[in-house]
Write a protein that holds these residues in place. Structure first.
Motif, short mmCIF file in Angstrom:
data_model
loop_
_atom_site.label_atom_id
_atom_site.label_comp_id
_atom_site.label_asym_id
_atom_site.label_seq_id
_atom_site.Cartn_x
_atom_site.Cartn_y
_atom_site.Cartn_z
N SER A 1 -1.80 37.52 -38.15
CA SER A 1 -1.63 37.47 -36.70
C SER A 1 -1.72 38.82 -36.01
O SER A 1 -1.55 38.91 -34.79
N GLY A 2 -2.00 39.88 -36.74
CA GLY A 2 -2.12 41.20 -36.12
C GLY A 2 -3.28 41.26 -35.15
O GLY A 2 -4.20 40.44 -35.18
N ASP A 3 -3.26 42.26 -34.27
CA ASP A 3 -4.32 42.40 -33.26
C ASP A 3 -5.64 42.86 -33.86
O ASP A 3 -6.70 42.65 -33.28
N THR B 1 3.22 41.95 -38.87
CA THR B 1 2.32 41.92 -37.71
C THR B 1 2.03 43.34 -37.24
O THR B 1 0.89 43.70 -36.92
N ASN B 2 3.07 44.17 -37.20
CA ASN B 2 2.88 45.57 -36.80
C ASN B 2 2.10 46.36 -37.86
O ASN B 2 1.23 47.17 -37.53
N ASN C 1 -1.70 46.08 -37.86
CA ASN C 1 -2.40 46.88 -36.85
C ASN C 1 -2.66 48.31 -37.31
O ASN C 1 -3.44 49.03 -36.68
N GLU D 1 1.48 35.32 -42.86
CA GLU D 1 1.25 34.94 -41.47
C GLU D 1 1.25 36.16 -40.56
O GLU D 1 0.43 36.26 -39.64
N GLY D 2 2.18 37.06 -40.80
CA GLY D 2 2.25 38.27 -40.00
C GLY D 2 0.99 39.11 -40.12
O GLY D 2 0.48 39.63 -39.11
N MET E 1 7.89 38.83 -41.28
CA MET E 1 6.68 38.42 -40.57
C MET E 1 6.39 39.37 -39.40
O MET E 1 5.26 39.84 -39.21
N LYS E 2 7.43 39.68 -38.61
CA LYS E 2 7.23 40.55 -37.45
C LYS E 2 6.86 41.96 -37.89
O LYS E 2 6.02 42.62 -37.26
N GLU F 1 -7.52 42.55 -42.16
CA GLU F 1 -6.33 41.95 -42.78
C GLU F 1 -6.03 42.63 -44.12
O GLU F 1 -6.80 42.51 -45.07
#
Length: 232
Positions: free
Chosen positions: A100-102, A70-71, A74, A96-97, A66-67, A106
């Motif tokens: 949730s990115g900035d 997220t990166n 971006n 989910e990751g 997930m983490k 997607e």
């Protein structure tokens, strides 16, 4: 159709792109190139208007994936993948990751089913997994579909059944594409572009058939023509 940039460095990849006029074509970036060049590579490709399939095949505990996603979100690539064998929770957290990115962009989440370098024998003898490759691919595709993936990586041979089971909007990304007479190399479940079209594949990943050809541009155009028109 994604052209696999299976090169060791960005300089090699850029030289190939420029030499054969592949500017702006969709590309697949795998581990070899990304681990050498990192996010800077993605920025360079985006500046040249390439759509990007980031082929990292993440497979780890759900929180770590997930983490990482997220990166990756971006970076604003178009597609990224995980191994479906990581399980339902890992696939859910990967999605989910990405959400949730900035960035507002997607990427599509694609799950790798069974590598196209494997067959029934290697699944059973090496991994002790029962059932045929086809059965396992479809089972993993169903799991991916239920847990938020947008599609799967599979061979052309499995694409039609996956569409039948998971729905027509569920994406099938098919590597192992070879023109008639091309060497299969280390791929076992290979197919022609015409068969990919017949079986309803959404995206082809084409590598050595083009990059090792005497005339890469001509080979690329031949794959495109065969896929789009069903020419055998």
């Amino acid at each position: 159709m994604y052209l696999a940039l299976d090169f060791s460095t960005w300089n090699e990849a850029r030289t190939f792109i420029d030499a054969h006029n592949f500017q702006g074509v969709p590309v697949k970036v795998g581990m070899e190139l990304f681990y050498r060049e990192g996010p800077r590579l993605i920025e360079n490709l985006k500046q040249d208007n390439h759509d990007i399939f980031l082929d990292l095949k993440l497979h780890d505990i759900p929180t770590t994936v997930m983490k990482a996603m997220t990166n990756i979100a971006n970076l604003e690539v178009d597609m990224v993948n995980v191994h479906a064998l990581g399980g339902s929770e890992m696939i859910k957290r990967a999605k989910e990751g990405l959400i949730s990115g900035d960035s507002n962009h997607e990427p599509k989440l694609i799950a790798v089913t069974v590598l196209t370098s494997m067959d029934d024998t290697s699944l059973y003898k090496e991994l002790n997994i029962g059932g045929s490759v086809n059965e396992n691919v479809v089972r993993l595709a169903v799991t991916a579909n239920k847990n938020g993936a947008d599609g799967v990586v599979c061979s052309v041979q499995e694409a039609k059944e996956i569409k039948d089971v998971c729905g027509s909007s569920f994406l099938t990304v098919t590597p192992g594409i070879r023109l008639q007479g091309s060497d299969g190399n280390d791929q076992k479940r290979i197919a022609t572009p015409a068969l990919a079209r017949e079986n309803g594949a959404d995206f082809l990943v084409i590598g050595r058939t083009v990059t090792n050809a005497q005339d890469p541009k001509s080979a690329y155009e031949k794959v495109q023509k065969e896929w789009r028109n069903g020419i055998k």
